[in-house]
Write a protein that holds these residues in place. Structure first.
Motif, PDB file in Angstrom:
ATOM      1  N   LEU A 198       0.194   5.229   1.507  1.00 12.07           N
ATOM      2  CA  LEU A 198       1.620   4.901   1.225  1.00 12.07           C
ATOM      3  C   LEU A 198       1.910   4.691  -0.277  1.00 12.07           C
ATOM      4  CD1 LEU A 198       4.265   3.618   2.342  1.00 12.07           C
ATOM      5  CD2 LEU A 198       3.190   1.437   2.055  1.00 12.07           C
ATOM      6  N   PRO A 199       1.020   3.980  -1.077  1.00 11.89           N
ATOM      7  CA  PRO A 199       1.413   3.874  -2.434  1.00 11.89           C
ATOM      8  C   PRO A 199       1.301   5.239  -3.289  1.00 11.89           C
ATOM      9  CG  PRO A 199      -0.576   2.549  -1.959  1.00 11.89           C
ATOM     10  CD  PRO A 199      -0.064   3.382  -0.627  1.00 11.89           C
ATOM     11  N   LYS A 200       0.780   6.123  -2.625  1.00 11.87           N
ATOM     12  CA  LYS A 200       0.631   7.352  -3.379  1.00 11.87           C
ATOM     13  C   LYS A 200       1.910   8.147  -3.015  1.00 11.87           C
ATOM     14  CE  LYS A 200      -4.442   7.269  -3.103  1.00 11.87           C
ATOM     15  NZ  LYS A 200      -5.197   7.057  -2.071  1.00 11.87           N
ATOM     16  N   THR A 201       2.511   7.812  -2.163  1.00 10.18           N
ATOM     17  CA  THR A 201       3.635   8.722  -1.551  1.00 10.18           C
ATOM     18  C   THR A 201       5.185   8.177  -2.155  1.00 10.18           C
ATOM     19  OG1 THR A 201       3.806   7.686   0.431  1.00 10.18           O
ATOM     20  CG2 THR A 201       2.542   9.665   0.178  1.00 10.18           C
ATOM     21  N   MET A 202       5.109   7.045  -2.474  1.00  9.56           N
ATOM     22  CA  MET A 202       6.409   6.219  -2.867  1.00  9.56           C
ATOM     23  C   MET A 202       6.495   6.152  -4.462  1.00  9.56           C
ATOM     24  SD  MET A 202       5.068   2.198  -1.914  1.00  9.56           S
ATOM     25  CE  MET A 202       6.347   1.420  -2.709  1.00  9.56           C
ATOM     26  N   PRO A 203       7.663   5.962  -4.806  1.00  7.01           N
ATOM     27  CA  PRO A 203       7.844   5.725  -6.261  1.00  7.01           C
ATOM     28  C   PRO A 203       7.382   4.496  -6.592  1.00  7.01           C
ATOM     29  CG  PRO A 203       9.926   5.676  -5.196  1.00  7.01           C
ATOM     30  CD  PRO A 203       8.907   5.880  -4.193  1.00  7.01           C
ATOM     31  N   PRO A 204       6.913   4.409  -7.998  1.00  2.00           N
ATOM     32  CA  PRO A 204       6.237   3.031  -8.410  1.00  2.00           C
ATOM     33  C   PRO A 204       7.101   1.873  -8.302  1.00  2.00           C
ATOM     34  CG  PRO A 204       6.378   4.912 -10.165  1.00  2.00           C
ATOM     35  CD  PRO A 204       7.081   5.268  -9.122  1.00  2.00           C
ATOM     36  N   LEU A 205       6.336   0.913  -7.843  1.00  3.80           N
ATOM     37  CA  LEU A 205       7.112  -0.335  -7.527  1.00  3.80           C
ATOM     38  C   LEU A 205       6.669  -1.420  -8.599  1.00  3.80           C
ATOM     39  CD1 LEU A 205       8.296  -2.124  -5.159  1.00  3.80           C
ATOM     40  CD2 LEU A 205       5.848  -2.657  -4.329  1.00  3.80           C
ATOM     41  N   LEU A 206       7.881  -1.781  -9.189  1.00  3.85           N
ATOM     42  CA  LEU A 206       7.932  -2.875 -10.344  1.00  3.85           C
ATOM     43  C   LEU A 206       8.279  -4.267  -9.833  1.00  3.85           C
ATOM     44  CD1 LEU A 206       9.413  -0.376 -12.959  1.00  3.85           C
ATOM     45  CD2 LEU A 206       7.171  -0.632 -12.423  1.00  3.85           C
ATOM     46  N   VAL A 207       7.480  -5.158 -10.377  1.00  4.62           N
ATOM     47  CA  VAL A 207       7.722  -6.695 -10.161  1.00  4.62           C
ATOM     48  C   VAL A 207       7.605  -7.275 -11.306  1.00  4.62           C
ATOM     49  CG1 VAL A 207       7.279  -8.613  -8.946  1.00  4.62           C
ATOM     50  CG2 VAL A 207       6.991  -6.636  -7.678  1.00  4.62           C
ATOM     51  N   GLY A 208       8.802  -7.797 -11.968  1.00  3.95           N
ATOM     52  CA  GLY A 208       8.738  -8.449 -13.335  1.00  3.95           C
ATOM     53  C   GLY A 208       8.293  -7.514 -14.336  1.00  3.95           C
ATOM     54  N   GLY A 209       8.515  -6.314 -14.207  1.00  2.22           N
ATOM     55  CA  GLY A 209       8.518  -5.426 -15.350  1.00  2.22           C
ATOM     56  C   GLY A 209       6.832  -4.645 -15.041  1.00  2.22           C
ATOM     57  N   LYS A 210       6.253  -5.262 -14.465  1.00  3.85           N
ATOM     58  CA  LYS A 210       4.963  -4.514 -14.226  1.00  3.85           C
ATOM     59  C   LYS A 210       4.805  -3.904 -12.794  1.00  3.85           C
ATOM     60  CE  LYS A 210       2.406  -8.219 -16.959  1.00  3.85           C
ATOM     61  NZ  LYS A 210       1.388  -9.155 -17.020  1.00  3.85           N
ATOM     62  N   ARG A 211       3.909  -2.835 -12.887  1.00  8.00           N
ATOM     63  CA  ARG A 211       3.589  -1.911 -11.935  1.00  8.00           C
ATOM     64  C   ARG A 211       2.836  -2.757 -10.959  1.00  8.00           C
ATOM     65  NH1 ARG A 211       2.630   4.482 -12.196  1.00  8.00           N
ATOM     66  NH2 ARG A 211       2.736   4.851 -10.050  1.00  8.00           N
ATOM     67  N   VAL A 212       3.140  -2.667  -9.591  1.00  5.69           N
ATOM     68  CA  VAL A 212       2.177  -3.305  -8.669  1.00  5.69           C
ATOM     69  C   VAL A 212       1.344  -2.406  -8.244  1.00  5.69           C
ATOM     70  CG1 VAL A 212       2.381  -4.113  -6.343  1.00  5.69           C
ATOM     71  CG2 VAL A 212       4.110  -4.541  -7.680  1.00  5.69           C
ATOM     72  N   ALA A 213       0.078  -2.965  -8.174  1.00  2.33           N
ATOM     73  CA  ALA A 213      -1.333  -2.347  -7.850  1.00  2.33           C
ATOM     74  C   ALA A 213      -1.328  -1.682  -6.586  1.00  2.33           C
ATOM     75  CB  ALA A 213      -2.562  -3.029  -8.199  1.00  2.33           C
ATOM     76  N   GLN A 214      -1.821  -0.324  -6.464  1.00  6.47           N
ATOM     77  CA  GLN A 214      -1.941   0.287  -5.283  1.00  6.47           C
ATOM     78  C   GLN A 214      -2.758  -0.462  -4.208  1.00  6.47           C
ATOM     79  OE1 GLN A 214      -3.426   4.280  -5.628  1.00  6.47           O
ATOM     80  NE2 GLN A 214      -1.944   4.907  -6.626  1.00  6.47           N
ATOM     81  N   SER A 215      -3.535  -1.218  -4.531  1.00  6.11           N
ATOM     82  CA  SER A 215      -4.149  -1.979  -3.606  1.00  6.11           C
ATOM     83  C   SER A 215      -3.407  -3.171  -2.897  1.00  6.11           C
ATOM     84  CB  SER A 215      -5.537  -2.586  -4.036  1.00  6.11           C
ATOM     85  OG  SER A 215      -5.563  -3.305  -4.940  1.00  6.11           O
ATOM     86  N   ALA A 216      -2.599  -3.849  -3.901  1.00 11.36           N
ATOM     87  CA  ALA A 216      -1.725  -4.771  -3.254  1.00 11.36           C
ATOM     88  C   ALA A 216      -0.611  -4.240  -2.161  1.00 11.36           C
ATOM     89  CB  ALA A 216      -1.066  -5.579  -4.483  1.00 11.36           C
ATOM     90  N   ILE A 217      -0.105  -2.995  -2.693  1.00 14.44           N
ATOM     91  CA  ILE A 217       0.744  -2.594  -1.778  1.00 14.44           C
ATOM     92  C   ILE A 217       0.336  -2.200  -0.486  1.00 14.44           C
ATOM     93  CG2 ILE A 217       2.398  -0.409  -1.214  1.00 14.44           C
ATOM     94  CD1 ILE A 217       2.557  -0.337  -4.362  1.00 14.44           C
ATOM     95  N   THR A 218      -1.027  -1.702  -0.478  1.00  7.95           N
ATOM     96  CA  THR A 218      -1.630  -1.468   0.852  1.00  7.95           C
ATOM     97  C   THR A 218      -1.985  -2.611   1.471  1.00  7.95           C
ATOM     98  OG1 THR A 218      -2.791   0.682   0.091  1.00  7.95           O
ATOM     99  CG2 THR A 218      -3.836  -0.476   1.974  1.00  7.95           C
ATOM    100  N   ALA A 219      -2.538  -3.704   0.912  1.00 13.02           N
ATOM    101  CA  ALA A 219      -2.925  -4.778   1.879  1.00 13.02           C
ATOM    102  C   ALA A 219      -1.458  -5.603   2.221  1.00 13.02           C
ATOM    103  CB  ALA A 219      -3.481  -5.652   0.706  1.00 13.02           C
ATOM    104  N   GLY A 220      -0.522  -5.638   1.623  1.00 15.99           N
ATOM    105  CA  GLY A 220       0.721  -6.246   1.841  1.00 15.99           C
ATOM    106  C   GLY A 220       1.191  -5.374   2.932  1.00 15.99           C
TER     107      GLY A 220
END
Length: 153
Positions: free
Chosen positions: A110-132
Motif C-alpha cells: 500500500l505505501p508504495k502505491t499511494m502518493p506521499p502522506l504528509l502529517v504536520g509537514g512530515k512524510r509518514v513512514a511506510q511502516s506506520a502506514i502499513t501498521a495503521g
C-alpha cells in the motif's frame, strides 16, 4: 554503374542473424523456468499472488452455499453440515492463514502505491502506514465478527 544510372543500387546482404539457418552461432536464451525462485523478493511476491487462488476457491464455497440456500432448507442444512466436518474446519484454518498473509502483504504494498502522506509537514513512514492499515483491518474484522456473533446468539 554511374551517378546518372537510374537503376537502384543492389541491396547489401544482411548480416547473418544468430539462430538463423546458415549461421553457426546460437542466440542466448535466458532460462525462464523458476525465475522467481532465485530471489527471495520474488518468492514472496509469487506467494502473495498465489493467494488469489485461495480467495477464488473460498468464493466458490460461498457460491455453493448461495445455490444451496436457493434450493431450499434441506439443501442449506446439508451445506451447513458439510461445513461442520473436521476436514472443512481444517480447510477453513488454512484459508484463514492464507488470508491473513494476503492481507498483511497487501498492506505492505500500500505505501508504495499511494502518493506521499504528509502529517504536520512530515512524510509518514511506510511502516506506520502499513501498521495503521493492518490495525484498521483487524478492528473492522473484529467488529464484524462481534456483530455476526451477537446476531446468531
Amino acid at each position: 554503374m554511374s551517378a546518372s544510372d537510374p537503376r537502384p543500387a543492389a541491396p547489401r546482404a544482411a548480416p547473418a542473424l544468430p539462430g538463423v539457418a546458415g549461421n553457426p552461432r546460437r542466440p542466448y536464451v535466458r532460462p525462464m523456468a523458476g525465475w522467481w525462485l532465485r530471489n527471495p523478493y520474488f518468492v514472496r511476491y509469487m506467494a502473495r499472488e498465489g493467494t488469489a487462488v485461495f480467495v477464488a476457491a473460498y468464493a466458490l464455497i460461498l457460491l455453493v452455499g448461495l445455490v444451496r440456500l436457493a434450493q431450499g432448507e434441506a439443501a442449506w442444512n446439508g451445506w451447513l453440515e458439510a461445513l461442520r466436518s473436521p476436514l472443512s474446519t481444517i480447510l477453513h484454518l488454512v484459508f484463514l492463514a492464507v488470508f491473513v498473509f494476503h492481507t498483511v502483504t497487501w498492506f505492505e504494498v500500500l505505501p508504495k502505491t499511494m502518493p506521499p502522506l504528509l502529517v504536520g509537514g512530515k512524510r509518514v513512514a511506510q511502516s506506520a502506514i502499513t501498521a495503521g492499515a493492518i490495525a484498521v483491518a483487524a478492528a473492522a474484522s473484529l467488529a464484524l465478527f462481534g456483530i455476526v456473533w451477537g446476531l446468531t446468539r
